[in-house]
Design a protein around this motif. Structure first.
Motif, PDB file in Angstrom:
ATOM      1  N   GLU A  57       0.824  -1.204   0.000  1.00 55.46           N
ATOM      2  CA  GLU A  57       0.000   0.000   0.000  1.00 55.46           C
ATOM      3  C   GLU A  57       0.856   1.250   0.000  1.00 55.46           C
ATOM      4  OE1 GLU A  57      -3.269   0.721   2.616  1.00 55.46           O
ATOM      5  OE2 GLU A  57      -3.924  -1.362   2.510  1.00 55.46           O
ATOM      6  N   LYS A  58       1.962   1.214   0.783  1.00 55.06           N
ATOM      7  CA  LYS A  58       2.852   2.377   0.850  1.00 55.06           C
ATOM      8  C   LYS A  58       4.092   2.075   0.008  1.00 55.06           C
ATOM      9  CE  LYS A  58       5.181   5.599   4.034  1.00 55.06           C
ATOM     10  NZ  LYS A  58       4.675   6.777   3.326  1.00 55.06           N
ATOM     11  N   MET A  59       4.045   2.519  -1.234  1.00 53.03           N
ATOM     12  CA  MET A  59       5.167   2.393  -2.164  1.00 53.03           C
ATOM     13  C   MET A  59       4.895   3.386  -3.290  1.00 53.03           C
ATOM     14  SD  MET A  59       3.915   0.806  -5.110  1.00 53.03           S
ATOM     15  CE  MET A  59       5.279  -0.074  -5.860  1.00 53.03           C
ATOM     16  N   ILE A  60       5.822   3.534  -4.210  1.00 54.30           N
ATOM     17  CA  ILE A  60       5.593   4.451  -5.318  1.00 54.30           C
ATOM     18  C   ILE A  60       5.999   3.814  -6.644  1.00 54.30           C
ATOM     19  CG2 ILE A  60       5.705   6.611  -4.039  1.00 54.30           C
ATOM     20  CD1 ILE A  60       8.632   6.894  -4.909  1.00 54.30           C
ATOM     21  N   ILE A  61       5.278   4.226  -7.691  1.00 50.15           N
ATOM     22  CA  ILE A  61       5.613   3.849  -9.066  1.00 50.15           C
ATOM     23  C   ILE A  61       6.250   5.077  -9.718  1.00 50.15           C
ATOM     24  CG2 ILE A  61       4.788   2.852 -11.224  1.00 50.15           C
ATOM     25  CD1 ILE A  61       2.092   2.352  -9.702  1.00 50.15           C
ATOM     26  N   MET A  62       7.435   4.877 -10.295  1.00 52.68           N
ATOM     27  CA  MET A  62       8.130   5.968 -10.961  1.00 52.68           C
ATOM     28  C   MET A  62       8.420   5.595 -12.411  1.00 52.68           C
ATOM     29  SD  MET A  62      10.772   7.056  -7.894  1.00 52.68           S
ATOM     30  CE  MET A  62      11.488   8.404  -8.844  1.00 52.68           C
ATOM     31  N   HIS A  63       8.658   6.621 -13.213  1.00 53.49           N
ATOM     32  CA  HIS A  63       9.007   6.423 -14.623  1.00 53.49           C
ATOM     33  C   HIS A  63       9.635   7.726 -15.116  1.00 53.49           C
ATOM     34  CE1 HIS A  63       8.910   5.485 -18.845  1.00 53.49           C
ATOM     35  NE2 HIS A  63       8.190   4.383 -18.679  1.00 53.49           N
ATOM     36  N   PRO A  64      10.786   7.654 -15.820  1.00 55.14           N
ATOM     37  CA  PRO A  64      11.396   8.893 -16.318  1.00 55.14           C
ATOM     38  C   PRO A  64      10.618   9.513 -17.475  1.00 55.14           C
ATOM     39  CG  PRO A  64      12.644   6.988 -17.083  1.00 55.14           C
ATOM     40  CD  PRO A  64      11.624   6.462 -16.106  1.00 55.14           C
ATOM     41  N   LEU A  65       9.693   8.749 -18.070  1.00 51.61           N
ATOM     42  CA  LEU A  65       8.850   9.191 -19.179  1.00 51.61           C
ATOM     43  C   LEU A  65       9.720   9.573 -20.392  1.00 51.61           C
ATOM     44  CD1 LEU A  65       6.143  11.276 -17.256  1.00 51.61           C
ATOM     45  CD2 LEU A  65       6.014   8.883 -17.985  1.00 51.61           C
ATOM     46  N   PRO A  66       9.226   9.412 -21.624  1.00 50.06           N
ATOM     47  CA  PRO A  66       7.860   9.031 -21.970  1.00 50.06           C
ATOM     48  C   PRO A  66       7.607   7.534 -21.801  1.00 50.06           C
ATOM     49  CG  PRO A  66       9.161   9.231 -23.959  1.00 50.06           C
ATOM     50  CD  PRO A  66      10.058   9.656 -22.827  1.00 50.06           C
ATOM     51  N   ARG A  67       6.355   7.193 -21.620  1.00 45.46           N
ATOM     52  CA  ARG A  67       5.966   5.780 -21.573  1.00 45.46           C
ATOM     53  C   ARG A  67       5.361   5.401 -22.919  1.00 45.46           C
ATOM     54  NH1 ARG A  67       0.558   5.939 -17.632  1.00 45.46           N
ATOM     55  NH2 ARG A  67      -0.268   7.891 -18.459  1.00 45.46           N
ATOM     56  N   VAL A  68       5.493   4.135 -23.264  1.00 47.26           N
ATOM     57  CA  VAL A  68       4.940   3.660 -24.540  1.00 47.26           C
ATOM     58  C   VAL A  68       4.160   2.365 -24.341  1.00 47.26           C
ATOM     59  CG1 VAL A  68       6.623   4.779 -26.056  1.00 47.26           C
ATOM     60  CG2 VAL A  68       7.156   2.551 -25.078  1.00 47.26           C
ATOM     61  N   GLY A  69       3.539   2.229 -23.170  1.00 44.18           N
ATOM     62  CA  GLY A  69       2.715   1.054 -22.915  1.00 44.18           C
ATOM     63  C   GLY A  69       3.109   0.259 -21.698  1.00 44.18           C
ATOM     64  N   GLU A  70       4.254   0.586 -21.070  1.00 47.32           N
ATOM     65  CA  GLU A  70       4.716  -0.213 -19.936  1.00 47.32           C
ATOM     66  C   GLU A  70       4.039   0.156 -18.615  1.00 47.32           C
ATOM     67  OE1 GLU A  70       7.264   3.262 -20.724  1.00 47.32           O
ATOM     68  OE2 GLU A  70       6.728   1.515 -21.932  1.00 47.32           O
ATOM     69  N   ILE A  71       3.277   1.247 -18.581  1.00 46.22           N
ATOM     70  CA  ILE A  71       2.421   1.561 -17.437  1.00 46.22           C
ATOM     71  C   ILE A  71       1.017   1.832 -17.963  1.00 46.22           C
ATOM     72  CG2 ILE A  71       1.911   3.135 -15.537  1.00 46.22           C
ATOM     73  CD1 ILE A  71       4.823   3.717 -15.224  1.00 46.22           C
ATOM     74  N   SER A  72       0.058   1.081 -17.474  1.00 46.14           N
ATOM     75  CA  SER A  72      -1.326   1.259 -17.903  1.00 46.14           C
ATOM     76  C   SER A  72      -1.852   2.631 -17.470  1.00 46.14           C
ATOM     77  CB  SER A  72      -2.199   0.159 -17.281  1.00 46.14           C
ATOM     78  OG  SER A  72      -3.569   0.464 -17.424  1.00 46.14           O
ATOM     79  N   TYR A  73      -2.612   3.272 -18.375  1.00 44.21           N
ATOM     80  CA  TYR A  73      -3.217   4.560 -18.023  1.00 44.21           C
ATOM     81  C   TYR A  73      -4.208   4.408 -16.869  1.00 44.21           C
ATOM     82  CZ  TYR A  73      -1.197   6.792 -22.140  1.00 44.21           C
ATOM     83  OH  TYR A  73      -0.310   7.315 -23.055  1.00 44.21           O
ATOM     84  N   ALA A  74      -4.694   3.205 -16.652  1.00 45.97           N
ATOM     85  CA  ALA A  74      -5.627   2.954 -15.557  1.00 45.97           C
ATOM     86  C   ALA A  74      -4.975   3.168 -14.194  1.00 45.97           C
ATOM     87  CB  ALA A  74      -6.180   1.536 -15.659  1.00 45.97           C
ATOM     88  N   LEU A  75      -3.633   3.202 -14.150  1.00 43.71           N
ATOM     89  CA  LEU A  75      -2.933   3.411 -12.884  1.00 43.71           C
ATOM     90  C   LEU A  75      -2.705   4.890 -12.558  1.00 43.71           C
ATOM     91  CD1 LEU A  75      -0.150   0.641 -12.878  1.00 43.71           C
ATOM     92  CD2 LEU A  75      -2.342   0.659 -11.650  1.00 43.71           C
ATOM     93  N   ASP A  76      -3.019   5.774 -13.478  1.00 46.78           N
ATOM     94  CA  ASP A  76      -2.684   7.183 -13.274  1.00 46.78           C
ATOM     95  C   ASP A  76      -3.353   7.783 -12.039  1.00 46.78           C
ATOM     96  OD1 ASP A  76      -1.185   6.946 -15.526  1.00 46.78           O
ATOM     97  OD2 ASP A  76      -2.405   8.264 -16.789  1.00 46.78           O
ATOM     98  N   ASP A  77      -4.504   7.271 -11.667  1.00 49.74           N
ATOM     99  CA  ASP A  77      -5.221   7.788 -10.497  1.00 49.74           C
ATOM    100  C   ASP A  77      -4.857   7.052  -9.210  1.00 49.74           C
ATOM    101  OD1 ASP A  77      -6.573   9.698 -12.007  1.00 49.74           O
ATOM    102  OD2 ASP A  77      -8.204   8.312 -12.503  1.00 49.74           O
ATOM    103  N   ASP A  78      -4.017   6.044  -9.306  1.00 47.36           N
ATOM    104  CA  ASP A  78      -3.541   5.333  -8.115  1.00 47.36           C
ATOM    105  C   ASP A  78      -2.642   6.278  -7.326  1.00 47.36           C
ATOM    106  OD1 ASP A  78      -1.957   3.648  -6.343  1.00 47.36           O
ATOM    107  OD2 ASP A  78      -2.563   1.934  -7.561  1.00 47.36           O
ATOM    108  N   PRO A  79      -2.899   6.476  -6.030  1.00 45.00           N
ATOM    109  CA  PRO A  79      -2.061   7.405  -5.246  1.00 45.00           C
ATOM    110  C   PRO A  79      -0.595   7.006  -5.216  1.00 45.00           C
ATOM    111  CG  PRO A  79      -3.520   6.126  -3.820  1.00 45.00           C
ATOM    112  CD  PRO A  79      -3.980   5.903  -5.218  1.00 45.00           C
ATOM    113  N   ARG A  80      -0.298   5.763  -5.534  1.00 42.83           N
ATOM    114  CA  ARG A  80       1.093   5.316  -5.569  1.00 42.83           C
ATOM    115  C   ARG A  80       1.797   5.729  -6.861  1.00 42.83           C
ATOM    116  NH1 ARG A  80      -0.363  -0.893  -4.280  1.00 42.83           N
ATOM    117  NH2 ARG A  80      -1.897  -0.310  -5.877  1.00 42.83           N
ATOM    118  N   ALA A  81       1.033   6.177  -7.849  1.00 37.08           N
ATOM    119  CA  ALA A  81       1.612   6.591  -9.130  1.00 37.08           C
ATOM    120  C   ALA A  81       2.246   7.969  -8.959  1.00 37.08           C
ATOM    121  CB  ALA A  81       0.528   6.621 -10.205  1.00 37.08           C
ATOM    122  N   ALA A  82       3.569   8.010  -8.899  1.00 37.53           N
ATOM    123  CA  ALA A  82       4.283   9.255  -8.597  1.00 37.53           C
ATOM    124  C   ALA A  82       4.915   9.890  -9.825  1.00 37.53           C
ATOM    125  CB  ALA A  82       5.368   8.983  -7.546  1.00 37.53           C
ATOM    126  N   TYR A  83       4.732   9.314 -11.014  1.00 46.07           N
ATOM    127  CA  TYR A  83       5.536   9.736 -12.159  1.00 46.07           C
ATOM    128  C   TYR A  83       5.256  11.159 -12.623  1.00 46.07           C
ATOM    129  CZ  TYR A  83       1.731   6.592 -13.722  1.00 46.07           C
ATOM    130  OH  TYR A  83       0.557   5.902 -13.851  1.00 46.07           O
TER     131      TYR A  83
END
Length: 313
Positions: free
Chosen positions: A265-291
């Motif tokens: 529950e307490k962790m973060i997802i990071m990405h230097p961006l741009p993404r091309v499919g390796e992170i689902s857009y459905a995760l963008d509203d997840d509070p752990r999505a920090a990118y």
């Protein structure tokens, strides 16, 4: 090695090897102040009268824009050269001559170049500070700084964490730089990639020599439950000479809701961006999505660096 804020003045930023814990703490402290400054007032005028030259031989959205925003929010101005084919480079002008030309007009130069070592070459010929914004598959020190700053801001600590790095670890300069920077802290690494995209030997040697715990695996689902930081990267098509090989590995790992159901529950997802499919857009509203917060932190880190290099921190 730079250890105090005053010692940054007039220096180049070429590699994460320039930083130790003391200098990281100092830069992160200033970056946090810059964040507060922007949130309260929008900016300041401490770099009024100063000019930054943005010299990009490779495409960039975030790095180029955030350096521009950082300089402008501190009252400075920017010479943007984001398409070198429209500059004298297209006429055959050498890198040393381009650098000497730009420093005639600017107080600091930011350079991105496809060749490893190009930023160091620029710094050799320049009398003004040079910042490496990425040199081929080499390093990207300001990205690593903003990545580490994001971990600190999001989780309120760095030591004791398990960092899971995923995807293109062979060509990903952000991974190379962040891994080296993390060696200043007591962290554990898990490197997740297909065989052909394993971490380069020199970076892995640095991890081994430092005595840090690490593993190399090819199954993200088997380690996601351990991750305090999940650092996703895209497979970089532009680094492949064999596109069939690229097609084989481009979708090897995807972070989606099914994967994240197994994460802490307490962790973060990071990405230097741009993404091309390796992170689902459905995760963008997840509070752990920090990118996207990570992306904004890039401006604060670059504000801190510009102020420090120009003696205004």
């Amino acid at each position: 090695m730079t250890t105090t804020i005053d010692s940054f003045a007039g220096e180049d930023i070429l590699s994460v090897n320039q930083f130790d814990r003391a200098s990281l703490d100092a830069i992160f402290g200033i970056a946090h102040e810059m964040r507060v400054l922007v949130e309260r007032f929008g900016g300041a005028e401490m770099l009024q009268g100063k000019i930054l030259a943005n010299l990009f031989y490779e495409p960039s959205t975030r790095t180029s824009s955030s350096f521009t925003a950082a300089m402008q929010r501190l009252g400075g101005q920017v010479i943007p050269i984001n398409n070198v084919q429209y500059s004298s480079v297209s006429k055959g002008e050498s890198l040393p001559d381009t650098i000497r030309t730009l420093e005639s007009y600017a107080d600091v130069i930011v350079i991105r170049h496809p060749e490893v070592g190009a930023a160091a070459t620029a710094a050799y010929y320049a009398e003004k500070p040079v910042i490496n914004a990425g040199d081929g598959v080499g390093e990207h020190p300001t990205q690593a700084l903003l990545d580490l700053f994001t971990v600190q801001e999001e989780l309120e600590k760095i030591g004791g964490l398990t960092v899971v790095m995923v995807g293109d670890l062979r060509y990903g300069r952000t991974v190379h730089s962040l891994t080296k920077l993390l060696l200043n802290y007591n962290v554990s690494f898990v490197f997740v990639s297909p065989d052909i995209l394993r971490l380069p030997a020199d970076v892995l040697d640095a991890v081994q020599t430092s005595g840090h715990s690490y593993r190399q695996v090819d199954d993200l689902h088997s380690v996601i439950g351990e991750a305090d930081v999940l650092y996703m990267t895209r497979v970089q098509r532009e680094r492949f000479t064999d596109l069939a090989e690229y097609d084989r590995v481009k979708d090897f790992f995807v972070a989606d809701k099914e994967l994240m159901a197994q994460a802490k529950e307490k962790m973060i997802i990071m990405h230097p961006l741009p993404r091309v499919g390796e992170i689902s857009y459905a995760l963008d509203d997840d509070p752990r999505a920090a990118y996207f917060r990570q992306m904004r932190n890039g401006m604060y880190i670059r504000m801190a660096l510009l102020a420090a290099l120009l003696g205004k921190a």
